[in-house]
Design a protein around this motif. Structure first.
Motif, mmCIF file in Angstrom:
data_model
loop_
_atom_site.group_PDB
_atom_site.id
_atom_site.type_symbol
_atom_site.label_atom_id
_atom_site.label_comp_id
_atom_site.label_asym_id
_atom_site.label_seq_id
_atom_site.Cartn_x
_atom_site.Cartn_y
_atom_site.Cartn_z
ATOM 1 N N ILE A 1 104.726 17.449 -1.346
ATOM 2 C CA ILE A 1 105.045 18.036 -2.654
ATOM 3 C C ILE A 1 106.004 19.211 -2.477
ATOM 4 C CG2 ILE A 1 104.082 19.406 -4.558
ATOM 5 C CD1 ILE A 1 101.551 17.654 -4.372
ATOM 6 N N SER A 2 105.683 20.083 -1.532
ATOM 7 C CA SER A 2 106.507 21.264 -1.276
ATOM 8 C C SER A 2 107.947 20.877 -0.924
ATOM 9 C CB SER A 2 105.879 22.079 -0.148
ATOM 10 O OG SER A 2 106.641 23.227 0.137
ATOM 11 N N GLU A 3 108.088 19.867 -0.071
ATOM 12 C CA GLU A 3 109.417 19.422 0.350
ATOM 13 C C GLU A 3 110.206 18.828 -0.818
ATOM 14 O OE1 GLU A 3 112.762 18.690 2.405
ATOM 15 O OE2 GLU A 3 111.044 19.912 3.028
ATOM 16 N N GLN A 4 109.532 18.059 -1.673
ATOM 17 C CA GLN A 4 110.212 17.436 -2.802
ATOM 18 C C GLN A 4 110.669 18.487 -3.824
ATOM 19 O OE1 GLN A 4 111.100 14.448 -2.779
ATOM 20 N NE2 GLN A 4 111.792 14.042 -4.861
ATOM 21 N N VAL A 5 109.854 19.501 -4.086
ATOM 22 C CA VAL A 5 110.248 20.569 -5.014
ATOM 23 C C VAL A 5 111.426 21.348 -4.439
ATOM 24 C CG1 VAL A 5 109.506 22.739 -6.086
ATOM 25 C CG2 VAL A 5 107.954 20.787 -6.046
ATOM 26 N N ARG A 6 111.393 21.601 -3.149
ATOM 27 C CA ARG A 6 112.495 22.316 -2.495
ATOM 28 C C ARG A 6 113.788 21.498 -2.567
ATOM 29 N NH1 ARG A 6 110.526 22.469 2.253
ATOM 30 N NH2 ARG A 6 109.212 24.299 1.906
ATOM 31 N N ARG A 7 113.674 20.208 -2.360
ATOM 32 C CA ARG A 7 114.849 19.340 -2.361
ATOM 33 C C ARG A 7 115.472 19.231 -3.753
ATOM 34 N NH1 ARG A 7 112.653 14.391 -0.619
ATOM 35 N NH2 ARG A 7 112.617 15.253 1.500
ATOM 36 N N VAL A 8 114.634 19.115 -4.774
ATOM 37 C CA VAL A 8 115.135 18.877 -6.131
ATOM 38 C C VAL A 8 115.510 20.171 -6.847
ATOM 39 C CG1 VAL A 8 114.545 17.944 -8.410
ATOM 40 C CG2 VAL A 8 113.837 16.729 -6.336
ATOM 41 N N LEU A 9 114.668 21.196 -6.706
ATOM 42 C CA LEU A 9 114.856 22.426 -7.484
ATOM 43 C C LEU A 9 115.272 23.632 -6.647
ATOM 44 C CD1 LEU A 9 111.742 22.193 -9.848
ATOM 45 C CD2 LEU A 9 114.079 21.419 -10.307
ATOM 46 N N LEU B 1 113.269 25.421 -4.914
ATOM 47 C CA LEU B 1 112.189 26.408 -4.974
ATOM 48 C C LEU B 1 111.264 26.244 -3.773
ATOM 49 C CD1 LEU B 1 111.145 26.130 -8.747
ATOM 50 C CD2 LEU B 1 112.612 27.869 -7.701
ATOM 51 N N SER B 2 110.829 27.359 -3.217
ATOM 52 C CA SER B 2 109.855 27.332 -2.123
ATOM 53 C C SER B 2 108.498 27.767 -2.666
ATOM 54 C CB SER B 2 110.289 28.266 -0.988
ATOM 55 O OG SER B 2 111.496 27.810 -0.406
ATOM 56 N N LEU B 3 107.645 26.795 -2.937
ATOM 57 C CA LEU B 3 106.331 27.079 -3.518
ATOM 58 C C LEU B 3 105.302 27.333 -2.433
ATOM 59 C CD1 LEU B 3 106.105 24.385 -6.358
ATOM 60 C CD2 LEU B 3 107.128 26.664 -6.429
ATOM 61 N N THR B 4 104.309 28.147 -2.762
ATOM 62 C CA THR B 4 103.190 28.362 -1.843
ATOM 63 C C THR B 4 102.149 27.267 -2.061
ATOM 64 O OG1 THR B 4 101.908 29.732 -3.378
ATOM 65 C CG2 THR B 4 103.558 30.851 -1.991
ATOM 66 N N THR B 5 101.301 27.100 -1.063
ATOM 67 C CA THR B 5 100.199 26.138 -1.187
ATOM 68 C C THR B 5 99.308 26.492 -2.366
ATOM 69 O OG1 THR B 5 100.203 25.676 1.193
ATOM 70 C CG2 THR B 5 98.163 25.197 0.003
ATOM 71 N N ALA B 6 99.076 27.797 -2.570
ATOM 72 C CA ALA B 6 98.217 28.243 -3.675
ATOM 73 C C ALA B 6 98.796 27.826 -5.032
ATOM 74 C CB ALA B 6 98.030 29.755 -3.619
ATOM 75 N N SER C 1 99.639 28.118 -15.036
ATOM 76 C CA SER C 1 100.621 28.507 -14.030
ATOM 77 C C SER C 1 101.940 28.839 -14.715
ATOM 78 C CB SER C 1 100.830 27.368 -13.032
ATOM 79 O OG SER C 1 101.960 27.594 -12.225
ATOM 80 N N SER C 2 102.660 29.804 -14.140
ATOM 81 C CA SER C 2 103.953 30.205 -14.707
ATOM 82 C C SER C 2 105.117 29.373 -14.175
ATOM 83 C CB SER C 2 104.221 31.689 -14.389
ATOM 84 O OG SER C 2 103.223 32.499 -14.958
ATOM 85 N N GLY D 1 106.097 18.850 -13.137
ATOM 86 C CA GLY D 1 106.296 17.402 -13.224
ATOM 87 C C GLY D 1 106.448 16.772 -11.842
ATOM 88 N N ILE D 2 107.205 17.439 -10.976
ATOM 89 C CA ILE D 2 107.395 16.931 -9.609
ATOM 90 C C ILE D 2 106.070 16.948 -8.848
ATOM 91 C CG2 ILE D 2 108.510 17.388 -7.385
ATOM 92 C CD1 ILE D 2 110.917 18.470 -8.982
ATOM 93 N N ILE D 3 105.304 18.032 -9.010
ATOM 94 C CA ILE D 3 104.012 18.147 -8.324
ATOM 95 C C ILE D 3 103.087 16.994 -8.716
ATOM 96 C CG2 ILE D 3 101.899 19.528 -8.169
ATOM 97 C CD1 ILE D 3 103.728 22.030 -8.415
ATOM 98 N N HIS D 4 102.989 16.729 -10.021
ATOM 99 C CA HIS D 4 102.104 15.664 -10.493
ATOM 100 C C HIS D 4 102.603 14.283 -10.062
ATOM 101 C CE1 HIS D 4 99.346 18.200 -12.649
ATOM 102 N NE2 HIS D 4 100.291 18.715 -13.411
#
Length: 304
Positions: free
Chosen positions: A191-199, A201-206, A217-218, A225-228
């Motif tokens: 999930i983290s890699e896909q969000v980074r690739r598309v947007l 953004l570097s999201l935390t596990t939390a 969540s903000s 949408g990508i996470i789900h």
């Protein structure tokens, strides 16, 4: 006092406590004593994120130190004496149980009398014995009403592995046991890699876990949408992999347990074609199962 501990790659669980496996060593007293273990002149902050994956849990002292923190927290929850005699109950995947059992037992039993401080309070724990059981199977045994089926699949979705087995008339069929490197860490990382690739953004596990739980969540809707979408893909791939292992989820009930079971609860639907999914999202089920088995053995005079 019997205390069950589930030594996960992602989190440490007892009957009443769950915290991440991260551990950081300090030579000097840290700025806060919260979650701090003092042992043999060193300070350790326990539960800060997750540690680097080590497949052999006996390769270093981390899991031993985390065990001490778990004992302290669970004793505190039970309002027990900090000078206590403890039978420690733990588990291993069924696939490597016979091979790893003695080594892990010696690792946990390396000292009979353990003195340490946790959050500034002094503990003196006498380890009376260490009992080891197959994880997953121990958890399911707490749910006797689910075992009336002639055959069920058990999928224990942990941090790094998904442990699979089929129970026939309540007993594990050894030939069906599999341990797949398909756990929640892999789901989160993808999930983290896909969000980074598309947007970008570097999201935390939390943050990712927050969205998966359905909490507020903000994060922008596009990221959610990508996470789900990635979580749905993970579930589809997991179900396909279980089938490829020769376990037909359409033909018999499947019991999903472990830290990833909550994810399945929100994503398994009739469209997946499952016979009867049973989702047990209590992350402490293995630890509770270990304690229950020790008590049963004490009653029958058996040994592990």
């Amino acid at each position: 006092m019997v205390i069950g501990i589930d030594h996960g790659y992602y989190a440490i669980k007892t009957k009443q406590v769950c915290f991440p496996t991260g551990i950081i060593r300090y030579e000097y007293e840290p700025y806060t004593m919260q979650n701090v273990l003092q042992y043999q002149g060193e300070y350790y902050v326990c539960g800060t994120g997750r540690q680097t994956l080590v497949k052999d849990k006996t390769a270093n002292d981390n899991y031993y130190l985390l065990t001490l923190a778990a004992l302290a927290q669970e004793i505190r929850k039970r309002k027990g004496e900090r000078t206590a005699k403890v039978v420690l109950a733990a588990g291993l995947p069924l696939t490597g149980f016979g091979r790893e059992k003695q080594k892990f037992k010696e690792y946990l039993f390396q000292k009979q009398l353990i003195r340490f401080l946790y959050e500034g309070e002094r503990y003196e724990i006498q380890i009376e014995d260490v009992k080891l059981f197959p994880q997953g199977y121990a958890a399911v045994l707490t749910q006797t009403e689910l075992l009336d089926e002639p055959s069920v699949i058990v999928a224990d979705i942990g941090g790094w592995t998904v442990d699979l087995m089929r129970l026939d008339n309540r007993l594990p069929n050894a030939a069906t046991c599999r341990s797949l490197e398909w756990g929640m860490i892999r789901c989160i990382d993808e999930i983290s890699e896909q969000v980074r690739r598309v947007l970008g953004l570097s999201l935390t596990t939390a943050q990712i876990e927050c969205v998966l739980r359905g909490d507020a969540s903000s994060l922008p809707d596009e990221a959610k949408g990508i996470i789900h979408a990635q979580a749905d893909l993970y579930v589809q791939n997991l179900l396909s992999t279980i089938t490829e292992c020769g376990l037909d989820t359409r033909a018999m009930p499947t019991i999903f347990i472990g830290g990833g079971a909550a994810l399945m609860k929100r994503r398994v639907s009739a469209t997946n074609g499952l016979c009867r999914p049973v989702i047990l999202d209590d992350v402490s089920l293995n630890a509770k199962g270990y304690e229950r088995l020790v008590r049963q053995m004490s009653g029958s005079g058996a040994h592990a």
